[in-house]
Design a protein around this motif. Sequence first.
Motif, short mmCIF file in Angstrom:
data_model
loop_
_atom_site.label_atom_id
_atom_site.label_comp_id
_atom_site.label_asym_id
_atom_site.label_seq_id
_atom_site.Cartn_x
_atom_site.Cartn_y
_atom_site.Cartn_z
N SER A 558 -8.04 10.79 2.03
CA SER A 558 -7.48 10.01 0.93
C SER A 558 -8.57 9.10 0.40
O SER A 558 -9.16 8.33 1.15
N LEU A 559 -8.81 9.18 -0.90
CA LEU A 559 -9.80 8.33 -1.56
C LEU A 559 -9.19 7.03 -2.07
O LEU A 559 -9.87 6.24 -2.71
N GLN A 560 -7.90 6.82 -1.81
CA GLN A 560 -7.22 5.68 -2.40
C GLN A 560 -7.73 4.31 -1.93
O GLN A 560 -7.87 3.40 -2.75
N PRO A 561 -8.01 4.11 -0.65
CA PRO A 561 -8.46 2.76 -0.23
C PRO A 561 -9.76 2.37 -0.94
O PRO A 561 -10.73 3.11 -0.93
N ASN A 562 -9.75 1.18 -1.59
CA ASN A 562 -10.90 0.80 -2.41
C ASN A 562 -11.79 -0.25 -1.76
O ASN A 562 -12.48 -1.01 -2.44
N SER A 563 -11.79 -0.28 -0.44
CA SER A 563 -12.77 -1.07 0.32
C SER A 563 -12.70 -0.59 1.77
O SER A 563 -11.73 0.07 2.17
N GLY A 564 -13.71 -0.95 2.57
CA GLY A 564 -13.68 -0.59 3.97
C GLY A 564 -12.48 -1.19 4.69
O GLY A 564 -11.84 -0.55 5.53
N ALA A 565 -12.16 -2.45 4.36
CA ALA A 565 -11.02 -3.11 4.99
C ALA A 565 -9.72 -2.40 4.63
O ALA A 565 -8.83 -2.24 5.47
N GLN A 566 -9.59 -1.95 3.37
CA GLN A 566 -8.40 -1.19 2.97
C GLN A 566 -8.34 0.14 3.71
O GLN A 566 -7.26 0.63 4.04
N GLY A 567 -9.52 0.74 3.97
CA GLY A 567 -9.56 1.98 4.73
C GLY A 567 -9.07 1.79 6.16
O GLY A 567 -8.31 2.61 6.69
N GLU A 568 -9.53 0.72 6.79
CA GLU A 568 -9.04 0.40 8.13
C GLU A 568 -7.51 0.31 8.13
O GLU A 568 -6.84 0.89 8.98
N TYR A 569 -7.01 -0.45 7.18
CA TYR A 569 -5.57 -0.68 7.10
C TYR A 569 -4.83 0.63 6.86
O TYR A 569 -3.83 0.93 7.52
N ALA A 570 -5.33 1.44 5.92
CA ALA A 570 -4.68 2.72 5.61
C ALA A 570 -4.67 3.64 6.83
O ALA A 570 -3.67 4.33 7.10
N GLY A 571 -5.79 3.67 7.57
CA GLY A 571 -5.85 4.49 8.77
C GLY A 571 -4.83 4.07 9.81
O GLY A 571 -4.15 4.91 10.43
N LEU A 572 -4.70 2.77 10.02
CA LEU A 572 -3.74 2.26 11.00
C LEU A 572 -2.30 2.51 10.54
O LEU A 572 -1.42 2.80 11.35
N MET A 573 -2.06 2.40 9.23
CA MET A 573 -0.71 2.65 8.72
C MET A 573 -0.34 4.13 8.86
O MET A 573 0.82 4.48 9.08
N ALA A 574 -1.33 5.02 8.72
CA ALA A 574 -1.07 6.45 8.94
C ALA A 574 -0.72 6.70 10.41
O ALA A 574 0.20 7.47 10.73
N ILE A 575 -1.44 6.04 11.32
CA ILE A 575 -1.13 6.15 12.75
C ILE A 575 0.27 5.62 13.02
O ILE A 575 1.06 6.24 13.75
N GLY A 710 -19.68 -5.97 -3.84
CA GLY A 710 -18.67 -5.01 -4.25
C GLY A 710 -19.04 -4.46 -5.61
O GLY A 710 -19.79 -5.10 -6.32
N PRO A 711 -18.66 -3.24 -5.97
CA PRO A 711 -17.52 -2.49 -5.47
C PRO A 711 -17.78 -1.74 -4.17
O PRO A 711 -18.92 -1.47 -3.83
N GLY A 712 -16.69 -1.44 -3.50
CA GLY A 712 -16.74 -0.60 -2.32
C GLY A 712 -15.65 0.45 -2.41
O GLY A 712 -14.74 0.34 -3.22
N VAL A 713 -15.77 1.47 -1.60
CA VAL A 713 -14.70 2.46 -1.45
C VAL A 713 -14.60 2.78 0.03
O VAL A 713 -15.62 2.99 0.69
N GLY A 714 -13.39 2.82 0.56
CA GLY A 714 -13.19 3.03 1.99
C GLY A 714 -12.21 4.13 2.31
O GLY A 714 -11.18 3.89 2.95
N PRO A 715 -12.47 5.38 1.87
CA PRO A 715 -11.50 6.45 2.11
C PRO A 715 -11.26 6.69 3.59
O PRO A 715 -12.09 6.34 4.43
N ILE A 716 -10.11 7.28 3.89
CA ILE A 716 -9.83 7.68 5.26
C ILE A 716 -9.82 9.19 5.36
O ILE A 716 -9.35 9.89 4.47
N CYS A 717 -10.41 9.67 6.44
CA CYS A 717 -10.40 11.10 6.77
C CYS A 717 -9.60 11.25 8.06
O CYS A 717 -9.77 10.45 8.99
N VAL A 718 -8.74 12.27 8.11
CA VAL A 718 -7.80 12.39 9.23
C VAL A 718 -7.73 13.83 9.73
O VAL A 718 -8.05 14.78 9.01
N ASN A 719 -7.28 13.97 10.99
CA ASN A 719 -7.06 15.31 11.52
C ASN A 719 -5.70 15.84 11.05
O ASN A 719 -4.96 15.14 10.34
N GLU A 720 -5.37 17.08 11.44
CA GLU A 720 -4.20 17.74 10.89
C GLU A 720 -2.91 16.98 11.14
O GLU A 720 -2.01 16.95 10.30
#
Length: 949
Positions: A558-575, A710-720
């Motif tokens: 997902s390319l949606q998170p628009n910073s590293g911190a947002q990526g961390e948060y998005a990854g944890l929310m997916a978990i 900034g700007p930054g982008v913090g996408p998350i990559c995930v397993n299946e």
Amino acid sequence: MKTDAFALRHIGPRESDQQHMFKTIGVTDMTQLLYETFPDGIRLKNDLQLDPAMTEYEYLTHISQLGAKNKVFKSYIGLGYHPAIVPPVIQRNIFENPGWYTAYTPYQAEIAQGRLEALLNYQTTVIELSGMEIANASLLDEGTAAAEAMALLFDVRTRDQKKNNANKFFVSEEILPQTLSVLETRSTPIGIELVVGNHETFDFSEDFFGAILQYPGKYGQVYDYAGFISTAKSKEIKVAVAADILSLVKLTSPGEMGADVVVGTSQRFGIPMGYGGPHAAFFATKEEYKRSMPGRIIGVSQDVNGNRALRMALQTREQHIKREKATSNICTAQVLLAVMAGMYAVYHGPKGLQYIADKVHASAVTTAKALSSIGINQANTAFFDTILVHADAAKVRTIAEKNEVNFFYPDNKSVSISFNETTSIADINLIIAIFAEATGKESVNVSDASTEVHLSEQSIRTSTFLQHDVFNSHHSESQLMRYIKKLERKDLSLNHSMISLGSCTMKLNAAAEMLPLSMPNWNSIHPFAPADQAQGYLTMLKKLEQQLNVVTGFAGTSLQPNSGAQGEYAGLMAIRAYHISRNEGHRNVCLIPSSAHGTNPASAAMAGMKIIVTKTTPEGNIDVEDLRARAIEHKDDLSCLMVTYPSTHGVYESSIIEITKLIHDNGGLVYMDGANMNAQVGLTNPATIGADVCHLNLHKTFAIPHGGGGPGVGPICVNEKLVPFLPTNPIVATGGDKAITAVSAAPYGSALVCLISYGYISMLGAEGLRSATEHAILNANYMKARLEEHFPILYTGECGRAAHEMIVDCREFKQNGIEVTDIAKRLMDYGFHAPTVSFPVAGTLMIEPTESEDLGELDRFCDALISIRKEIAQASAEDVNNPLKNAPHTLAMLTAETWDLPYSREKAAYPLDYIAENKFWPSVRRVDDAFGDRNLICSCAPIEAYMEH
């Protein structure tokens, strides 16, 4: 040799330099270096399966052809995104200028006075238009800024005795749909109950701690919120307002109505839409809430001579220092975009902004009147730039798109039309003709804009704004060009020398990667444009997702998170969503090693997790036995482990496979922080080490420039197993079939700058990416070999090697009266930005040279540190009048008639020969941080007005 290969341009060391570097390190070749650096069992067996590398020329041809698949229609969609005119003087001198876009976050204030002043201008613009007391230097987008406002009001509610247990937050149904989705995401894990409704019929019960209103409403209606806010205050309910910044030129400010927080986006102040970002969000509030405020504040202070100097104020209240007690995990901003928006205000000034706001309003009024004259009515009784027309949406859409026009269609009987500064009389006549054709009416033609005002008297702004000289002095191109250049000369960026910041990866931002950002068919697309108009974007973004999947070894991105911190948060929310889907929502324990970056526990707290900190060994590695004990202890509730690899200490921990298996065996998942991905690409990857999800800092490893913070982008990559939970958007569906709600406002986050990373990967290819990682490791170990004779190096791998960065220990120099800060300031005299100071270990420097720096630059930096080491040896705790304590030395000092220091002017300014050829002069002496915190000023008022008495 392929002299047109991009890798040859991107990677610094020449082939002819490598034998010297290997000899200095003590290895025979790259194979031996990697063998001694990498643990067994994590090396990739095959090259990355990527397309062949393009040359710069091939890539620019490709991206131009791909961009042609985007259709640039006239956009009246609105919803927080508007066509904007980027003044060419700002586009050429800031947006396209590496002196601005390659700068780092202004932690070293003395060599960042230019962008600090530009950000102060931005804060002043926000403060005065919003009517608030204090503003920060920008946030990520309007949706996440609204979520930060909610979190702030939730945090400060305990100051009101009656509100300690209140957990309801009212959201006006007029809120932008993407903002509502982000609020839904952020509220649930921390126990906030959202109540969406009509503000005019809201019941102000004691269960509510706060509310948020949209100003104007999402389809343009302008409400007078003064009564609502007054009633809310009487019930001790605090109110945030999400406001359109251009409308605040013409409308009564939320601050004058009594708002507690005002947020929004400054995109329409001269920033391209860019399919959703990057754009600088603004956040303004009352001074009493400054210590709960997210993001960074630029403040006015003074240097040791009492001269005005700017700095990042209240630095110790940055959220990541609060760790698990944080209410926000934001550790970045949209500085480059905030600088542009602030400069837009400087260029136009109050009269120019008034003209633009009046023109936009006139476009809306003129169209509404003309439509009314042919029997087509609209619903808004008061409006600024948006009208809501009653019409058959399907018919209108068919005719509008045939004429290359986009409106927004709330339902099948309504059409929303948002006007902007690019709208002309010809555009208005086309809009009228479209509706006339759709309704079978005879069109009318207008020749002049209406002078009527469709606002109530109490809604019209009467207060002045932007009266400071800076907003009334630079209205010609010559004036603004010189002002921008004056500020640029005060800042040290990558166009002067290397910036070797550990964990921050300040690498080359190649011109070929940057050029497409200025192309109209990339930067002029609305994020909610129909998919068939954004085929170039969708092709590029899908390809980038695939490239990142290959690089990480994962199944989805997902390319949606628009910073590293947002990526961390998005990854944890997916978990979190994964565990809930398995009826294991009780799994909420997050294990975090004590060496982790402070955003890790902050993100976990925001995701509603219980944080358990695990130990590290004296060598700086994760204490596996302590981790095992904690994992077993919490196995019934274990959600995840957050781990950085290589470690924050710059070491490939050999126990990583054992660590990830341990977590999986006890029911948890592994989140990998991608801060150090520059040491993995092409050699190993998160999937190989056993992670389930990682975020990537595209502004680090994948070459998006830091832009001064900034700007930054913090996408998350995930397993299946986590692909179904990737985030969506309420207007343009993204993510998986069990998608979490939005983590940022736009469907693909800051899509425009994703072009940079797409170019970086496409031009390097598999071999180039691997070579870049190898040379990052080579450069770091070369510097380590040169420096370890003079400085202690903390933490190395089992064979004594560093990864892509190292930590230089400066704590022993306290016996000479020298602190690590003194070394950082003295480096400025040598023409260098300091490495990362006191992170992750206090009293140290963390150095990361990246692959982009050549041997000559590496040697110059090493020579500078070695020279400083000799100066330290000559210093004493009893005599603080030495070059380190007095650093940095300014031109004013060197040219003054008197010089009463016990060392020469030459020693102060030119301690090594290379400096004379290209001297960089800090514009102020050392900044007084304590003074700035005692006298917090974050707007353009003169410092004399705030001096201590």
